[in-house]
Design a protein around this motif. Structure first.
Motif, PDB file in Angstrom:
ATOM      1  N   ALA A 110     -31.319  -9.371 -20.520  1.00  0.00           N
ATOM      2  CA  ALA A 110     -31.684 -10.731 -20.141  1.00  0.00           C
ATOM      3  C   ALA A 110     -32.746 -11.312 -21.065  1.00  0.00           C
ATOM      4  O   ALA A 110     -32.745 -12.508 -21.387  1.00  0.00           O
ATOM      5  CB  ALA A 110     -32.173 -10.749 -18.696  1.00  0.00           C
ATOM      6  N   ALA A 111     -33.673 -10.455 -21.528  1.00  0.00           N
ATOM      7  CA  ALA A 111     -34.745 -10.926 -22.406  1.00  0.00           C
ATOM      8  C   ALA A 111     -34.262 -11.139 -23.834  1.00  0.00           C
ATOM      9  O   ALA A 111     -34.580 -12.153 -24.464  1.00  0.00           O
ATOM     10  CB  ALA A 111     -35.904  -9.926 -22.393  1.00  0.00           C
ATOM     11  N   ASP A 112     -33.470 -10.194 -24.340  1.00  0.00           N
ATOM     12  CA  ASP A 112     -33.022 -10.281 -25.729  1.00  0.00           C
ATOM     13  C   ASP A 112     -31.747 -11.092 -25.889  1.00  0.00           C
ATOM     14  O   ASP A 112     -31.436 -11.547 -26.991  1.00  0.00           O
ATOM     15  CB  ASP A 112     -32.789  -8.866 -26.295  1.00  0.00           C
ATOM     16  N   GLY A 113     -31.010 -11.238 -24.795  1.00  0.00           N
ATOM     17  CA  GLY A 113     -29.736 -11.926 -24.888  1.00  0.00           C
ATOM     18  C   GLY A 113     -28.647 -11.007 -25.409  1.00  0.00           C
ATOM     19  O   GLY A 113     -28.915  -9.919 -25.924  1.00  0.00           O
ATOM     20  N   PHE A 114     -27.401 -11.427 -25.279  1.00  0.00           N
ATOM     21  CA  PHE A 114     -26.271 -10.617 -25.726  1.00  0.00           C
ATOM     22  C   PHE A 114     -26.030 -10.857 -27.211  1.00  0.00           C
ATOM     23  O   PHE A 114     -25.841 -11.988 -27.647  1.00  0.00           O
ATOM     24  CB  PHE A 114     -25.027 -10.964 -24.922  1.00  0.00           C
ATOM     25  N   THR A 115     -26.080  -9.801 -27.986  1.00  0.00           N
ATOM     26  CA  THR A 115     -25.822  -9.893 -29.419  1.00  0.00           C
ATOM     27  C   THR A 115     -24.406  -9.414 -29.698  1.00  0.00           C
ATOM     28  O   THR A 115     -24.128  -8.212 -29.632  1.00  0.00           O
ATOM     29  CB  THR A 115     -26.814  -9.027 -30.218  1.00  0.00           C
ATOM     30  N   PRO A 116     -23.473 -10.329 -29.964  1.00  0.00           N
ATOM     31  CA  PRO A 116     -22.094  -9.910 -30.214  1.00  0.00           C
ATOM     32  C   PRO A 116     -21.991  -9.070 -31.476  1.00  0.00           C
ATOM     33  O   PRO A 116     -22.605  -9.386 -32.502  1.00  0.00           O
ATOM     34  CB  PRO A 116     -21.329 -11.236 -30.344  1.00  0.00           C
TER      35      PRO A 116
END
Length: 286
Positions: free
Chosen positions: A148-154
């Motif tokens: 949630a903090a870093d976000g999803f990195t595809p």
């Protein structure tokens, strides 16, 4: 697109395998691996931890029976494993819950008789189970908060399946290739992209053909902890299985837990054997 036994391999890793001059069949397989995009990994799972004894049996059964490669029977065995993997997880969960319920009931029933060896073992087993459950919850929460903090990195790379990995392993690859394949991350979600993106390039692998990266030394306490956890879970599963008038779900769940522990034991034996093979083939080529 969901699927078990699907791994993400980088373009740099594929090139390293190709530079080892593998057999033509392996060369063709590596050159035909599909590109994937928007991929996410199944937490920190890698092939070494994902592959089980049961999956190996199902995926090698067509070859043992000398069935046509890529035929309906081979696809059916692969699909059975993927579905069975999910079903087994559910049964193991029920087995663990039933084991803990049996342990609690056993302590309540024997409390008036005083502390016995069986009762002490049950208390220890329930304590270990509670600590394990709490640790799992904390891990899940930490992963969720981190995402949630870093976000999803595809991620992007190449898709390789367990069947393809086993084909490579049957070609007697050098040690660095075995170590590389064992460490491939398991994908939880991905989208196929048959056309490689423009300027497609991925990170260089940490494992080089010239030298196999040494694994981190195992901490001394890991083996005793593993033994304690295994014996605790086994005690609860057997107790639930041998209790008076167990229901069908308790029996199936307990058998699933025992099967899981048996698989974990065999996998540790196979892992030691694989380490020896990697050490023997270090510096070798196909």
């Amino acid at each position: 697109m969901q699927g078990k036994m699907d791994y993400l391999i980088t373009d740099a890793q594929v090139r390293q395998l190709q530079r080892g001059c593998p057999p033509m069949a392996v060369q063709e397989m590596l050159g035909a691996l599909p590109h994937v995009q928007n991929a996410s990994l199944d937490n920190d799972s890698n092939r070494r931890d994902e592959v089980s004894v049961w999956s190996t049996v199902w995926l090698t059964l067509p070859r043992l029976l000398k069935v046509r490669q890529g035929g309906m029977f081979e696809r059916a065995c692969s699909r059975i494993y993927k579905i069975g993997h999910e079903v087994a997880d559910i049964l193991v969960f029920f087995g663990l819950v039933n084991g803990c319920v049996w342990g609690y009931d056993y302590i309540q029933a024997q409390r008036s008789l005083g502390l016995s060896t069986a009762m002490a073992g049950t208390i220890v087993a329930l304590t270990v189970a509670a600590i394990g459950a709490a640790a799992s919850i904390v891990t899940i929460v930490r992963l969720y908060r981190k995402e949630a903090a870093d976000g999803f990195t595809p991620l992007s790379g190449l898709l390789i399946t367990e069947l393809q990995v086993q084909d490579i392993l049957r070609s007697s690859p050098p040690g660095y290739a075995i170590a590389m394949l064992n460490g491939l991350p398991v994908m939880a979600y991905f989208e196929k992209n048959e056309i490689p993106p423009e300027g497609f390039e991925t990170e260089k692998s940490a494992i080089e053909p010239e030298a196999v990266a040494s694994e981190k030394p195992q901490k001394w306490w890991r083996r005793p902890v593993w033994v304690l956890i295994t014996l605790s879970v086994l005690w609860l599963a057997i107790g639930s299985l041998l209790s008076e008038n167990p229901d069908t779900m308790a029996v199936i769940g307990s058998c699933a837990v025992i099967g899981l522990l048996f698989n974990a034991l065999l996998r540790r034996v196979l892992r030691c054997r694989t380490k020896r093979i990697i050490a023997q083939r270090t510096g070798a080529t196909w």
